[in-house]
Design an enzyme around this catalytic site. Structure first.
Site, mmCIF file in Angstrom:
data_model
loop_
_atom_site.group_PDB
_atom_site.id
_atom_site.type_symbol
_atom_site.label_atom_id
_atom_site.label_comp_id
_atom_site.label_asym_id
_atom_site.label_seq_id
_atom_site.Cartn_x
_atom_site.Cartn_y
_atom_site.Cartn_z
ATOM 1 N N CYS A 37 9.113 9.586 -0.794
ATOM 2 C CA CYS A 37 8.384 10.602 -0.030
ATOM 3 C C CYS A 37 7.826 11.603 -1.029
ATOM 4 O O CYS A 37 8.586 12.229 -1.761
ATOM 5 C CB CYS A 37 9.311 11.301 0.955
ATOM 6 S SG CYS A 37 8.514 12.627 1.888
ATOM 7 N N ASN A 63 9.482 4.260 3.347
ATOM 8 C CA ASN A 63 9.251 3.607 4.635
ATOM 9 C C ASN A 63 10.520 2.933 5.132
ATOM 10 O O ASN A 63 11.368 2.526 4.341
ATOM 11 C CB ASN A 63 8.199 2.493 4.473
ATOM 12 C CG ASN A 63 6.839 3.003 4.078
ATOM 13 O OD1 ASN A 63 6.499 3.027 2.901
ATOM 14 N ND2 ASN A 63 6.043 3.406 5.045
ATOM 15 N N HIS A 115 4.451 4.393 12.523
ATOM 16 C CA HIS A 115 4.744 4.322 11.084
ATOM 17 C C HIS A 115 5.888 5.291 10.829
ATOM 18 O O HIS A 115 5.720 6.504 10.973
ATOM 19 C CB HIS A 115 3.468 4.737 10.342
ATOM 20 C CG HIS A 115 3.581 4.819 8.855
ATOM 21 N ND1 HIS A 115 3.086 3.839 8.023
ATOM 22 C CD2 HIS A 115 4.096 5.765 8.035
ATOM 23 C CE1 HIS A 115 3.300 4.182 6.757
ATOM 24 N NE2 HIS A 115 3.916 5.346 6.738
ATOM 25 N N ARG A 128 0.831 -1.201 0.000
ATOM 26 C CA ARG A 128 0.000 0.000 0.000
ATOM 27 C C ARG A 128 0.875 1.264 0.000
ATOM 28 O O ARG A 128 1.053 1.904 -1.032
ATOM 29 C CB ARG A 128 -0.950 -0.017 1.219
ATOM 30 C CG ARG A 128 -2.176 0.868 1.068
ATOM 31 C CD ARG A 128 -1.937 2.329 1.312
ATOM 32 N NE ARG A 128 -1.343 2.586 2.628
ATOM 33 C CZ ARG A 128 -0.810 3.746 2.977
ATOM 34 N NH1 ARG A 128 -0.788 4.763 2.121
ATOM 35 N NH2 ARG A 128 -0.272 3.909 4.185
ATOM 36 N N ASP A 129 1.508 1.582 1.116
ATOM 37 C CA ASP A 129 2.259 2.844 1.182
ATOM 38 C C ASP A 129 3.482 2.803 0.277
ATOM 39 O O ASP A 129 3.895 3.843 -0.261
ATOM 40 C CB ASP A 129 2.683 3.136 2.627
ATOM 41 C CG ASP A 129 3.064 4.592 2.844
ATOM 42 O OD1 ASP A 129 2.530 5.458 2.132
ATOM 43 O OD2 ASP A 129 3.899 4.873 3.718
#
Lengths: 301, 301
Positions: free
Chosen positions: A239, A248, A206, A9-10
């Site tokens: 980012c 991440n 996170h 996802r991220d």
């Protein structure tokens, strides 16, 4: 410590190259094979705004259904929840929904078209409806460590948002350093503030490794009562506010750190490192994760 | 916390490209201009074995002499000390010598042609002679967190080496994670063991970010009584035992972390990030440091 794999996802959401549904499912399969049990598999976002997540339902229809493995879907609004519920009703849904609440009004308005207070009101309805449908509910306080538009975010602001978010009875509240600016002292302060106003909720964090503080923050999280950490295999995701930056914290590097530190079991770090190299090759980006370059220590670890 | 800039020595020593003396001096000048006060500027090593350090005397003759700035030279043997002393006698020398003691006999034999015990005997003579010449003396216990040849290094082994090294009365003992395998639990254990047998010596640590554990270890060091940390601006240096791996923790990233964490003052992190980008361009390598890609937070930090 427990790891939530958020690469599907991220990670993928912030990479330019679109992967096929089959490749996404392969990424998820490999994470599970390496021992991970919680996967943030999709976002239920507008496909025009987040094309990387447009095939959320197709991904969920194809992932393996294994006892003990929980899939989560990120959502920003009612429409996202409706998709999550429809998917779950078909028997191919998520087990958890993760709602995003942005800590500053400026960023929240850009992200969700509403203030943080309006987003909180939306969350209380979404949490109730999701729970009524049998889903676990988690909420992520985004930009809790700093905002790309307004700078420093006061601890008191995050504390008040945690207190309000906790009213909806979530299973978990996640403190997110969305732009990777945080340091251990902030982790300690935010964890203490959250614990003060939400003593019974599981705390999750996170971290992004944008400025090489992410892994130190992960250790600090464990030292201050946070028991769940997000990470993406390969360290993918970048980012959106710093084009050249890394993403991440990487699951393989985090797992090596925690395992060697005596805080994690049941995860195959070498297998994750292999997956990290593979997914970054698929995305045609460098690998921010480092374990795959150097290898574990000792080699048989 | 105090930072020792080791980029001019441990950084450049492990990069393939040879830089001119003038470029090395520029690197050192920039570190000092950014507020750093201790510089490991050279190694007195055999020029055929370490060609990157062959111009040690020329570097020392050209660096600025500024009140409060201390230059250190690394050495492995008597010949290194003789060069350090000759250089100091000319008025263009080092202020400190840093001796290397490798924690395992196998690695020590490859590095210095002698066992750890033989190296300790050599150290006691070197320390006495260096001190007699008015130099500060420091000793680095290399591979204290793990050995590339024999694997795990028992804490008791490091403790006994620290105890023996302390007999020579050094100003500082440095625990080095030469191959970047360490985790915070080891930092705590080694710091406690060193403190037990050398209660009055300043403790220093040297971390590599080979597996993304270096900055977490730096924070752990501060938590456990270690007050001095090595770092290299740009994060240059790599790892001779893992060709694709990154090097020392980067001074700019460490300074951002410590400064934002309330543990460091007087260092200009933006200036260091600029130097980190410049030196890696000179070396024609990617920049392992991340601050220069993302920028400090807040931007004026």
């Amino acid at each position: 410590m427990e790891i939530v794999e958020v690469g599907p996802r991220d990670g993928l959401q912030n990479e330019k190259k679109l992967l096929s549904t089959a490749t996404k499912v392969d990424y998820i399969r490999q994470a599970i094979a390496a021992g991970l049990r919680r996967i943030e598999a999709v976002a239920f976002a507008h496909p025009a705004r987040v094309p990387q997540m447009a095939d959320a339902e197709a991904v969920l229809a194809a992932v393996p259904r294994i006892e003990g493995v929980s899939y989560s879907g990120l959502l920003l609004n009612r429409r996202g929840l409706d998709r999550a519920l429809a998917s779950a009703a078909d028997g191919f849904g998520v087990d958890e929904v993760n709602y995003v609440l942005v800590a500053t009004d400026v960023f929240s308005s850009r992200n969700q078209g509403m203030t943080s207070a309006e987003s909180l009101a939306q969350w209380s309805v979404i949490a109730a409806d999701a729970r009524a449908a049998g889903l676990r509910t988690t909420i992520t306080i985004a930009a809790a460590f700093g905002c790309p538009f307004t700078g420093e975010v006061p601890v008191e602001r995050v504390r008040d948002l945690v207190a309000a978010a906790a009213q909806a009875g979530p299973d978990e509240i996640c403190l997110a350093d969305t732009i990777g600016v945080g340091v251990p002292r902030q982790v300690a302060a935010l964890a203490a503030a959250a614990r003060e106003v939400a003593p019974d909720v599981t705390l999750r964090a996170h971290f992004h490794n944008t400025r090489n503080t992410g892994y130190a923050n992960a250790i600090a999280a464990g030292d201050h009562g946070i028991t769940v950490l997000d990470a993406s295999t390969g360290g993918i995701g970048g980012c959106p506010f710093a084009p050249a930056a890394t993403g991440n914290i990487a699951t393989e590097d985090l797992a090596y750190l925690l395992k060697r530190n005596g805080q994690l079991t049941g995860v195959d770090v070498s297998a994750l490192a292999t997956t990290g190299r593979w997914i970054t090759a698929e995305l045609e980006v460098p690998t921010p994760a480092l374990l795959g370059r150097a290898g574990p220590f000792p080699p048989e670890f």
